[in-house]
Design a protein around this motif. Structure first.
Motif, PDB file in Angstrom:
ATOM      1  N   THR A 299       0.714  -1.240  -0.160  1.00  0.00           N
ATOM      2  CA  THR A 299      -0.111   0.054  -0.077  1.00  0.00           C
ATOM      3  C   THR A 299       0.824   1.348   0.062  1.00  0.00           C
ATOM      4  OG1 THR A 299       0.084  -0.232   2.436  1.00  0.00           O
ATOM      5  CG2 THR A 299      -2.120  -1.069   1.369  1.00  0.00           C
ATOM      6  N   LYS A 300       0.356   2.114  -0.710  1.00  0.00           N
ATOM      7  CA  LYS A 300       1.072   3.740  -0.645  1.00  0.00           C
ATOM      8  C   LYS A 300       0.477   4.421   0.502  1.00  0.00           C
ATOM      9  CE  LYS A 300       3.298   2.338  -4.567  1.00  0.00           C
ATOM     10  NZ  LYS A 300       2.465   1.216  -4.884  1.00  0.00           N
ATOM     11  N   PRO A 301       1.289   5.515   1.131  1.00  0.00           N
ATOM     12  CA  PRO A 301       0.790   6.180   1.975  1.00  0.00           C
ATOM     13  C   PRO A 301      -0.272   7.133   1.344  1.00  0.00           C
ATOM     14  CG  PRO A 301       3.002   6.934   1.313  1.00  0.00           C
ATOM     15  CD  PRO A 301       2.890   5.571   0.627  1.00  0.00           C
ATOM     16  N   THR A 302      -1.354   7.440   2.215  1.00  0.00           N
ATOM     17  CA  THR A 302      -2.386   8.437   1.836  1.00  0.00           C
ATOM     18  C   THR A 302      -1.793   9.869   1.828  1.00  0.00           C
ATOM     19  OG1 THR A 302      -3.094   8.634   3.994  1.00  0.00           O
ATOM     20  CG2 THR A 302      -4.043   6.995   3.111  1.00  0.00           C
ATOM     21  N   GLU A 303      -2.562  10.671   1.141  1.00  0.00           N
ATOM     22  CA  GLU A 303      -2.477  12.038   1.008  1.00  0.00           C
ATOM     23  C   GLU A 303      -2.201  12.849   2.263  1.00  0.00           C
ATOM     24  OE1 GLU A 303      -1.209  14.036  -1.436  1.00  0.00           O
ATOM     25  OE2 GLU A 303      -1.287  12.366  -2.598  1.00  0.00           O
ATOM     26  N   ALA A 304      -2.967  12.242   3.224  1.00  0.00           N
ATOM     27  CA  ALA A 304      -2.737  12.946   4.597  1.00  0.00           C
ATOM     28  C   ALA A 304      -1.715  12.317   5.321  1.00  0.00           C
ATOM     29  CB  ALA A 304      -4.030  12.271   5.616  1.00  0.00           C
TER      30      ALA A 304
ATOM     31  N   ALA B 186       0.799   2.643   6.457  1.00  0.00           N
ATOM     32  CA  ALA B 186       1.971   3.473   7.077  1.00  0.00           C
ATOM     33  C   ALA B 186       3.071   3.384   5.795  1.00  0.00           C
ATOM     34  CB  ALA B 186       2.286   3.396   8.340  1.00  0.00           C
ATOM     35  N   PRO B 187       3.924   4.203   5.615  1.00  0.00           N
ATOM     36  CA  PRO B 187       4.975   3.709   4.847  1.00  0.00           C
ATOM     37  C   PRO B 187       6.160   2.770   5.259  1.00  0.00           C
ATOM     38  CG  PRO B 187       5.151   5.999   5.313  1.00  0.00           C
ATOM     39  CD  PRO B 187       3.765   5.457   5.853  1.00  0.00           C
ATOM     40  N   VAL B 188       6.277   3.069   6.807  1.00  0.00           N
ATOM     41  CA  VAL B 188       7.380   2.330   7.463  1.00  0.00           C
ATOM     42  C   VAL B 188       6.881   2.159   8.910  1.00  0.00           C
ATOM     43  CG1 VAL B 188       9.714   2.389   8.369  1.00  0.00           C
ATOM     44  CG2 VAL B 188       9.118   3.543   6.134  1.00  0.00           C
ATOM     45  N   GLY B 189       7.403   1.084   9.372  1.00  0.00           N
ATOM     46  CA  GLY B 189       7.403   1.113  11.103  1.00  0.00           C
ATOM     47  C   GLY B 189       6.493   0.108  11.668  1.00  0.00           C
ATOM     48  N   SER B 190       6.821  -0.256  12.824  1.00  0.00           N
ATOM     49  CA  SER B 190       5.916  -1.287  13.870  1.00  0.00           C
ATOM     50  C   SER B 190       6.410  -0.761  14.955  1.00  0.00           C
ATOM     51  CB  SER B 190       6.509  -2.906  13.589  1.00  0.00           C
ATOM     52  OG  SER B 190       6.046  -3.228  12.512  1.00  0.00           O
ATOM     53  N   ILE B 191       5.356  -1.260  16.108  1.00  0.00           N
ATOM     54  CA  ILE B 191       5.514  -0.960  17.544  1.00  0.00           C
ATOM     55  C   ILE B 191       5.702  -2.235  18.316  1.00  0.00           C
ATOM     56  CG2 ILE B 191       4.014  -0.251  19.456  1.00  0.00           C
ATOM     57  CD1 ILE B 191       4.888   1.965  17.999  1.00  0.00           C
ATOM     58  N   ILE B 192       6.609  -2.171  19.196  1.00  0.00           N
ATOM     59  CA  ILE B 192       6.512  -3.177  20.123  1.00  0.00           C
ATOM     60  C   ILE B 192       6.084  -2.642  21.691  1.00  0.00           C
ATOM     61  CG2 ILE B 192       8.155  -4.737  19.224  1.00  0.00           C
ATOM     62  CD1 ILE B 192      10.300  -3.580  21.022  1.00  0.00           C
TER      63      ILE B 192
ATOM     64  N   VAL C 248       9.620   0.896  16.020  1.00  0.00           N
ATOM     65  CA  VAL C 248      10.736   0.076  15.262  1.00  0.00           C
ATOM     66  C   VAL C 248      10.523  -0.181  13.669  1.00  0.00           C
ATOM     67  CG1 VAL C 248      11.290  -1.381  17.398  1.00  0.00           C
ATOM     68  CG2 VAL C 248       9.786  -2.108  15.775  1.00  0.00           C
ATOM     69  N   THR C 249      11.657  -0.482  13.520  1.00  0.00           N
ATOM     70  CA  THR C 249      11.434  -0.050  11.780  1.00  0.00           C
ATOM     71  C   THR C 249      10.688  -1.060  11.057  1.00  0.00           C
ATOM     72  OG1 THR C 249      13.549  -1.416  11.447  1.00  0.00           O
ATOM     73  CG2 THR C 249      13.759   1.127  11.615  1.00  0.00           C
TER      74      THR C 249
ATOM     75  N   GLY D  45      10.391  11.249  13.603  1.00  0.00           N
ATOM     76  CA  GLY D  45       9.098  11.926  13.396  1.00  0.00           C
ATOM     77  C   GLY D  45       8.454  12.001  12.031  1.00  0.00           C
ATOM     78  N   ILE D  46       9.531  12.139  10.919  1.00  0.00           N
ATOM     79  CA  ILE D  46       8.912  12.251   9.639  1.00  0.00           C
ATOM     80  C   ILE D  46       8.394  10.956   9.206  1.00  0.00           C
ATOM     81  CG2 ILE D  46       9.962  12.121   7.328  1.00  0.00           C
ATOM     82  CD1 ILE D  46      11.571  14.365   8.126  1.00  0.00           C
ATOM     83  N   ILE D  47       8.741   9.502   9.645  1.00  0.00           N
ATOM     84  CA  ILE D  47       8.198   8.560   9.491  1.00  0.00           C
ATOM     85  C   ILE D  47       6.936   8.343  10.503  1.00  0.00           C
ATOM     86  CG2 ILE D  47       9.750   7.360   7.870  1.00  0.00           C
ATOM     87  CD1 ILE D  47      10.752   5.786  10.027  1.00  0.00           C
ATOM     88  N   ALA D  48       7.294   8.739  11.745  1.00  0.00           N
ATOM     89  CA  ALA D  48       6.484   8.666  12.882  1.00  0.00           C
ATOM     90  C   ALA D  48       4.882   9.199  12.863  1.00  0.00           C
ATOM     91  CB  ALA D  48       6.723   8.836  14.152  1.00  0.00           C
ATOM     92  N   ALA D  49       5.142  10.152  12.179  1.00  0.00           N
ATOM     93  CA  ALA D  49       3.621  11.102  11.810  1.00  0.00           C
ATOM     94  C   ALA D  49       2.899  10.227  10.832  1.00  0.00           C
ATOM     95  CB  ALA D  49       3.960  12.544  11.142  1.00  0.00           C
ATOM     96  N   PRO D  50       3.151   9.952   9.682  1.00  0.00           N
ATOM     97  CA  PRO D  50       2.085   9.028   9.087  1.00  0.00           C
ATOM     98  C   PRO D  50       1.766   7.577   9.888  1.00  0.00           C
ATOM     99  CG  PRO D  50       4.351   8.954   7.878  1.00  0.00           C
ATOM    100  CD  PRO D  50       4.518   9.922   8.901  1.00  0.00           C
ATOM    101  N   ALA D  51       2.974   7.205  10.588  1.00  0.00           N
ATOM    102  CA  ALA D  51       2.380   5.895  11.552  1.00  0.00           C
ATOM    103  C   ALA D  51       1.382   6.251  12.431  1.00  0.00           C
ATOM    104  CB  ALA D  51       4.002   5.398  12.078  1.00  0.00           C
TER     105      ALA D  51
END
Length: 340
Positions: A10-15, A203-209, A55-56, A234-240
């Motif tokens: 999936t591609k990240p949304t505009e938001a 989300a483009p990147v990331g997981s949570i533990i 995490v990544t 935060g640049i990747i945490a924001a879409p996450a």
């Protein structure tokens, strides 16, 4: 192309793109990125745990959990076709110095009595049982939901023997949406849990533990050791964060589309749907078409449909945010046409 290879495509949304652009950032190794901190606090709240760590990837999250819970020379009980055993490059052996003990489950669920019997006793010849790993939903079982009651029974056995439980909940959101059971009820049957934000949530990147504060403090150091200590993340945490807070309820659309796909393909005489479709994965046996998985994938690729092999004659289709109900109809019609 209609891409049904995985929900990871999936591609990240505009938001999400806008949120990444506008994200307030800081150095996360110093725990100074406010966007990451907000994401981790929200994830811990949703999962009912004391703390969480961004995490990544899901694999990194699972391996950090193994490294945090276990000591070299110990043994981890896993379902025989679990992701942590089947798809993570023997990382638990390579990094943690432990060996897996596999138990064959039914639709991804291990029999609690089999788990109890596999926990090692005191014997100089045996490794210690350091961890029990569960997976929900279960990928190789076709996105099957491991029942909450099964998890409860295993967790009770684990507590009796002072063995921690980790949940690979890469698609736990799918299990929650399909059953109506809150995420924290699943997570309550574990000492730690990993959830992916980059699969069905988009989300483009990331997981949570997530786990106790003590567990996450140790996990943070293991993340650093593995090269996962990022800076202005935060640049990747924001879409996450958007994935976590705005994209969960829409997973039901993927489930509806998967059932629609299974029903349509199941009506084609030479195809056989192998799994009971509960979430967003459909496993199809193509042996009666005269193709193996690889040649069938090439056949449908010419029709602009992508899927993946899941065995010699099994193909996996995974519905996702970027595939519409109308495109599911197209897939069914094209496969029916090319096979006839």
């Amino acid at each position: 192309m209609i891409d049904l290879r995985s929900d990871t495509v999936t591609k990240p949304t505009e938001a999400m793109r806008k949120a990444a652009f506008e994200a307030e950032v800081g150095d996360d190794v110093y725990v100074e990125d406010p966007t990451v901190n907000r994401l981790e606090e929200k994830a811990a709240e949703i999962l009912g745990k004391e703390a969480a760590l961004f995490v990544t990837s899901g694999t990194q999250g699972n391996q950090i959990a193994v490294l945090t819970h276990c000591q070299p020379g110990q043994e981890v009980i896993v379902e025989a076709e679990s992701h942590v055993f089947y798809y993570e490059g023997a990382a638990m052996s390579a990094f943690a110095g432990i060996q897996p003990r596999t138990i064959k489950g039914v639709r991804g669920a291990m029999n609690p009595q089999d788990v109890k019997a596999a926990i090692r006793g005191e014997d100089i010849h045996f490794p210690e049982t350091g961890l029990i790993c569960l997976e929900n939903t279960h990928n190789r079982a076709g996105g099957a939901i491991v029942p909450l009651e099964n998890m409860k029974e295993i967790y009770e056995i684990a507590k009796e023997h002072n063995v921690p439980v980790h949940l690979d909940g890469a698609r736990l959101f799918n299990a929650s949406v399909a059953t109506g059971i809150p995420l924290k009820e699943f997570a309550a049957q574990t000492d730690s849990v990993q959830v992916c934000l980059s699969k069905g949530l988009g989300a483009p990147v990331g997981s949570i533990i997530a786990g106790s504060k003590e567990f996450i403090a140790k996990a943070r150091k293991w993340r650093k050791r593995l090269g996962g200590g990022l800076r202005q993340v935060g640049i990747i945490a924001a879409p996450a964060y958007i994935a976590l807070t705005e994209m969960v309820d829409r997973l039901i659309d993927d489930h509806v589309n998967a059932k629609k796909l299974a029903e349509g393909l199941g009506q084609i005489p030479s195809l056989r749907v192998e799994n009971e479709v509960e979430t967003n994965i459909v496993l199809v046996n193509v042996a009666d078409t005269g193709h193996d998985a690889n040649s069938f994938l090439e056949l449908i690729k010419k029709e602009e449909i992508l899927a993946v092999g899941f065995g010699p004659t099994t193909v996996r289709f995974t519905t996702n945010y970027d595939v519409t109900s109308e495109e599911i109809d197209t897939v069914i019609d094209k496969i029916k046409s090319v096979l006839s």
